[in-house]
Scaffold this active site. Structure first.
Site, mmCIF file in Angstrom:
data_model
loop_
_atom_site.group_PDB
_atom_site.id
_atom_site.type_symbol
_atom_site.label_atom_id
_atom_site.label_comp_id
_atom_site.label_asym_id
_atom_site.label_seq_id
_atom_site.Cartn_x
_atom_site.Cartn_y
_atom_site.Cartn_z
ATOM 1 C CG ASP A 188 -2.293 0.584 0.904
ATOM 2 O OD1 ASP A 188 -2.357 1.820 0.784
ATOM 3 O OD2 ASP A 188 -3.286 -0.163 0.791
ATOM 4 C CB SER A 368 -9.570 0.021 -0.150
ATOM 5 O OG SER A 368 -9.110 0.311 -1.427
#
Length: 539
Positions: A188, A368
């Site tokens: 990420d 997400s």
């Protein structure tokens, strides 16, 4: 009525979608930094331009071939002016790398573990390498998603979770030891290891930059796995987070860089890889990275996308990747959640509390944020039963998901909605649990005065259920249906007649359903369900 959504862009990052920041009165404060950064054996050497530098080759400077094949044009969405070459062997890779250098071809990145080379193609001389069309792939950018759209499936607004995420999953108070000894790699934007919610968590990174987060997205994801305190208690707070930043300060990346991080996560001992990102282009290098992880028994978890569209993004669309969709607090598919046959499971993804930058917290929506909850569930299973392989742990999570949306496996929620309580009780005898799982209107309304709804009942316990009875009230009408017996995990769907006039009324019709068994139900809270349904008809 289903609403068609057009994909105006051929790529997508399934990152932050809609969030509403909410203050909890916490001010920023000095906090000790996280654990010492992990020092792995270097596979990639960062440089200022690309993040990786080419590997040193001792191969002879001889071309692999002198032919100049006519390669097809790049697919839509691919980064122009470059290709990714993937070779079958290390020998071919080294030979090609030496030849490209000798010819002065612009080498952007290398990935020795996958025999992959990323090159600029401004100079057509690279074609004289003679690589076969199967060895020539493309790199795809990863970008923030567009605003979420209306669902093609729902006809009612989504209900947000707030601070009910864990109770929805069946664990109001998770054990802080859950996940101990299991490493989950978060690919990420980095993780703020000194955030008040994560300062006591175990967060490792090969580079110091991995313990900071200029974007906030990676910190949000990590808090759902390993958050240490209210309002964001991580589902597997004992997990070790391996932070591997793949997004730059603008939240942008590409599939080659993500592929490198997948390989690095495997080599550094991650058991689970959580990827709240993706693209619509099929990258040959990323496909090889997924294969590499699977060959090493690593579980890959990825979000399906936030376009409310019938296309699952990569890497979630690859075989062997656990593709995660989002649901709301009523177990309805979230309006923005992509759908398709690759969807495996769904988890909370509407107005979910997370840690954010600057010791703040936020309420966020998107696939997400469904993804790390499933990654944490896999880590929990691996911690509680170390004998299980990665694929076996995934099977435990899927087998204990709650049926939702359409009966059985469907393209909106896959095999169902994540349920931690069922996972924990799976080996316990004496759990008798019949649940009203879902209501469904017909995809295409029946002609005439009479219509129907389908009500699904599920055995969510560990024991055989006999004499299961469904009681339904539609408006003032009451009916009972005998469903017989259900084995653990089995569902039964009962069609219930409803007048088209009632279903089409401006306010819809209230449906109340309850299920009973021969004996005491271990979890009576899910025995009944009330919803107002409205049949959408074409004007």
């Amino acid at each position: 009525m289903k609403k068609a959504l057009s994909l105006t862009a051929a790529l997508l990052l399934l990152t932050l979608s809609a969030w509403v920041a909410w203050s909890l009165g916490r001010s920023s404060r000095e906090a000790p930094s996280g654990p010492s950064a992990l020092q792995p054996e270097a596979v990639f050497t960062p440089n200022a331009d690309t993040g990786f530098s080419p590997a040193v080759s001792t191969a002879p400077s001889t071309p692999a071939g002198l032919a100049t094949p006519d390669y097809p044009p790049p697919p839509p969405g691919a980064i122009r002016g470059e290709v990714a070459l993937v070779f079958d062997s290390q020998a071919e890779y080294q030979q090609a790398l030496a030849w490209l250098r000798e010819q002065g071809i612009d080498i952007l990145n290398t990935l020795p573990g996958l025999n992959a080379i990323r090159i600029g193609t401004t100079d057509p001389a690279w074609k004289r390498l003679g690589a076969s069309p199967g060895q020539v792939g493309y790199n795809f950018p990863i970008a923030p998603p567009p605003p979420v759209g209306d669902s093609p499936y729902l006809n009612a607004a989504n209900l947000g979770f707030g601070e009910t995420v864990l109770s929805f999953l069946g664990v109001p108070e998770p054990d802080p030891r859950w996940g101990q000894g299991v490493t989950v790699a978060v690919l990420d934007s980095g993780v703020m290891s000194d955030h008040v919610n994560l300062e006591d968590a175990r967060i490792l990174s090969p580079e110091r930059v991995g313990q900071s987060d200029p974007v906030g997205h990676g910190t949000a994801v990590a808090s759902l796995i390993a958050g240490q305190d209210s309002p964001v208690l991580g589902l597997a707070a004992g997990t070790t987070i391996l932070s591997l930043p793949v997004l730059n300060d603008d939240g942008l990346s590409d599939t080659f860089r993500v592929s490198a991080a997948v390989v690095q996560a495997v080599d550094l001992g991650a058991r689970v890889i959580s990827m709240s990102l993706g693209a619509y282009g099929d990258s040959a290098v990323l496909r090889q990275a997924i294969k590499y992880a699977r060959e090493h028994g690593v579980v890959l978890v990825a979000s399906v996308g936030n376009d409310g569209a019938g296309q699952v993004a990569y890497p979630a669309a690859y075989d062997g990747v656990l593709a995660v969709a989002a649901v709301d607090a009523l177990s309805q598919p979230a309006s923005f959640s992509n759908y398709g046959p690759q969807v495996d499971i769904a988890a909370p993804g509407v107005q979910v509390p997370v840690a954010w930058t600057g010791d703040r917290f936020a309420s966020v929506s998107g696939t997400s944020f469904s993804t790390p909850l499933v990654a944490a569930a896999v880590a929990l299973v691996l911690q509680q039963d170390p004998r299980l392989s990665g694929p076996e742990a995934v099977r435990v999570v899927l087998d204990n998901a709650n049926d939702a949306a359409l009966p059985g496996k469907d393209e909106f929620t896959g095999e169902g909605v994540l349920n931690i309580e069922r996972i924990l009780e799976r080996n316990r005898r004496g759990v008798f649990d019949a649940a009203v799982a879902s209501y469904n209107l017909p995809t295409e309304p029946l002609a005439g005065a009479d219509n129907q709804i389908d009500i699904t009942v599920e055995n969510r316990g560990t024991e055989y259920l006999s004499q299961v009875q469904l009681n339904v009230q539609v408006g003032e009408q009451r009916e009972s249906y005998f469903l017989g017996a259900l084995k653990p995990g089995e569902i039964a769907t009962q069609p219930v007649p409803v007048s088209t006039k009632l279903l089409s009324a401006g306010t819809g019709v209230e449906i109340r359903a309850s299920v009973s068994i021969n004996g005491e139900d271990s979890h009576p809270a899910n025995d009944s369900r009330t919803e107002t349904l409205l049949l959408q008809t074409a004007e």
